[in-house]
Design an enzyme around this catalytic site. Structure first.
Site, short mmCIF file in Angstrom:
data_model
loop_
_atom_site.label_atom_id
_atom_site.label_comp_id
_atom_site.label_asym_id
_atom_site.label_seq_id
_atom_site.Cartn_x
_atom_site.Cartn_y
_atom_site.Cartn_z
N HIS A 72 0.85 -1.19 0.00
CA HIS A 72 0.00 0.00 0.00
C HIS A 72 0.88 1.24 0.00
O HIS A 72 1.64 1.47 0.94
CB HIS A 72 -0.91 0.01 1.24
CG HIS A 72 -2.11 -0.87 1.08
ND1 HIS A 72 -3.26 -0.70 1.81
CD2 HIS A 72 -2.34 -1.91 0.24
CE1 HIS A 72 -4.14 -1.62 1.44
NE2 HIS A 72 -3.60 -2.37 0.50
N TYR A 200 -10.27 5.44 5.58
CA TYR A 200 -10.63 5.91 6.92
C TYR A 200 -11.70 6.98 6.74
O TYR A 200 -11.43 8.02 6.12
CB TYR A 200 -9.42 6.50 7.63
CG TYR A 200 -8.37 5.50 8.05
CD1 TYR A 200 -8.37 4.96 9.33
CD2 TYR A 200 -7.36 5.10 7.17
CE1 TYR A 200 -7.41 4.05 9.73
CE2 TYR A 200 -6.39 4.19 7.56
CZ TYR A 200 -6.42 3.67 8.85
OH TYR A 200 -5.46 2.77 9.23
N PRO A 292 -6.97 1.11 17.63
CA PRO A 292 -6.55 0.55 16.34
C PRO A 292 -6.46 1.56 15.21
O PRO A 292 -5.97 1.22 14.12
CB PRO A 292 -7.63 -0.50 16.06
CG PRO A 292 -8.81 -0.06 16.85
CD PRO A 292 -8.28 0.61 18.08
N LYS A 296 -1.25 0.67 14.80
CA LYS A 296 0.04 0.72 15.49
C LYS A 296 0.25 -0.40 16.50
O LYS A 296 1.36 -0.57 17.01
CB LYS A 296 0.19 2.07 16.22
CG LYS A 296 0.34 3.25 15.28
CD LYS A 296 1.58 3.08 14.43
CE LYS A 296 1.61 4.04 13.27
NZ LYS A 296 2.46 3.58 12.17
N TYR A 384 2.51 7.05 9.80
CA TYR A 384 1.79 5.85 9.37
C TYR A 384 2.75 4.74 8.94
O TYR A 384 2.57 3.57 9.31
CB TYR A 384 0.82 6.17 8.24
CG TYR A 384 -0.29 5.17 8.09
CD1 TYR A 384 -1.57 5.44 8.57
CD2 TYR A 384 -0.08 3.94 7.47
CE1 TYR A 384 -2.59 4.51 8.43
CE2 TYR A 384 -1.09 3.00 7.33
CZ TYR A 384 -2.34 3.29 7.81
OH TYR A 384 -3.36 2.35 7.70
#
Length: 389
Positions: A72, A200, A292, A296, A384
């Protein structure tokens, strides 16, 4: 029984630490209170930071991960009916991969067994003794017999409810915690993902996440009340609510189907300090929990393993205790930054029950700033993909 490092917990962090130490000639014994089959039945996150990926390669267990994982290069943030992309490649030059924790754990079990590593399953009543001395030992029961392992060090990789953290006296440890007033209802379905990357999504009805495990296995979540139970949600109700919380462009493409797993996870931020007491070291969920949001949890465990593995290798190979002496300091410095990112991303994307109209305006302004600011996107991407060890 005698070993150099006794590892409490046969999940991914304990297994990875064992495998890495094995490759440096350091002997370990892993104690796991459940069966291998039970451990492999757990459904967990599958986003791996670059640091975790590199540790798997260093441990010699990355072949299947490299073949089957999904790369990704970014992620999608949605609010209302709008979506924008944050490119990890553009802002950091790297990416993350999607590889299910179950498969990662299976690879680690296979590697430890192929190397003849000692993993003891179905152990009960584990007690860590003498952690604050130079001669720690661990007692436990297996098959109705009392057993003992003498060791140089104990690594507590046994999760939030394990014995390792509780072994550190309350006069020594300090705990920091934030409990969020909502949970995540998640389902796993044998359906193709709605998007090639994670979505998200902020909505007035609450947060949603569109994720995946592979090309035909999807993972979806919606924010829910802590008073809900999975039985309160039929598959049909879940899919309808998810469609309401993601942009119509994604909702129209969503392929639905029967759930093969459904559960609710409460959200918590938690850190205990210090992460070392004498010859006992805490790793992963034994020392810290993150919500979540931002994936992480497993990755913070990997950073602990990195610091502890290198510290122990330095101790045995160079007779230098600097790495283990500074383990807690180094691990916590990175953990608190990961905690900050998870906390901030959770605050950015979730609806709180006591939010005022002003709070909602600020939340929307924060999302718009992330959409429009290259600098903000770079910071988000750096966090991220994983801060350096």
């Amino acid at each position: 029984m005698r070993t150099q490092v006794c590892i409490i917990g046969g999940g991914p962090s304990g297994l990875l630490l064992s495998q890495l130490l094995h490759r440096r000639g350091i002997d370990t014994v892993v104690l796991e209170r459940r069966t291998r089959e039970h451990v492999l039945s757990r459904i967990r996150a599958g986003i791996l930071e670059v640091g975790f990926v590199n540790l798997m390669r260093e441990a010699g267990v990355a072949d299947r991960m490299d073949r089957e994982s999904f790369v990704h290069e970014g992620t999608v943030i949605a609010y209302g009916d709008e979506m924008f992309h944050v490119s990890f490649q553009e802002h950091t030059g790297t990416d993350v991969i999607v590889y299910g924790q179950t498969e990662l754990t299976r690879d680690l079990y296979d590697a430890r067994e192929a190397a003849g590593g000692t993993i003891l399953f179905d152990v009960d009543n584990v007690v860590i003794n003498g952690a604050d001395t130079d001669a720690p030992f661990v007692t436990f029961e297996q098959d109705g017999r009392q057993e003992r392992i003498d060791c140089d060090f104990v690594a507590g990789c046994d999760g939030f409810h394990g014995v390792s953290r509780q072994t550190i006296p309350l006069t020594v440890r300090r705990e920091y915690e934030k409990v969020y007033p909502f949970g995540w209802l998640g389902i796993l379905s044998e359906t193709p993902p709605v998007h090639e990357e994670l979505i998200y999504s902020w909505s007035e009805r609450g947060f949603a996440l569109c994720s995946m495990r592979n090309a035909n296995l999807s993972r979806y979540y919606i924010q829910c009340s802590l008073s809900d139970s999975p039985e309160d949600w039929s598959d049909e109700n879940f899919w309808e609510e998810l469609k309401r919380r993601i942009p119509s462009e994604a909702a129209e493409k969503l392929v639905t189907g029967p759930s093969i797993e459904k559960s609710i996870a409460p959200l918590r931020s938690f850190v205990t300090e210090p992460m070392r007491w004498g010859r006992l070291f805490l790793c992963g969920d034994a020392a810290h929990i993150v919500p979540p949001t931002g994936a992480k949890g497993l990755n913070t465990a990997a950073s602990d393993v990195h610091y502890l593995y290198h510290g122990l290798a330095q101790f045995y190979e160079e007779k230098d205790s600097e790495g283990i002496d500074r383990y807690s300091e180094r691990a916590l410095a990175r953990i608190w930054k990961a905690e900050r990112f998870s906390w901030a991303t959770t605050n950015l994307l979730h609806r709180y029950p006591d939010q005022s109209d002003f709070d909602l305006k600020m939340q929307r302004a924060d999302i718009a700033f992330l959409r429009d600011s290259e600098a903000a996107q770079k910071v988000f991407a750096q966090n991220y993909v994983g801060l350096p060890y």
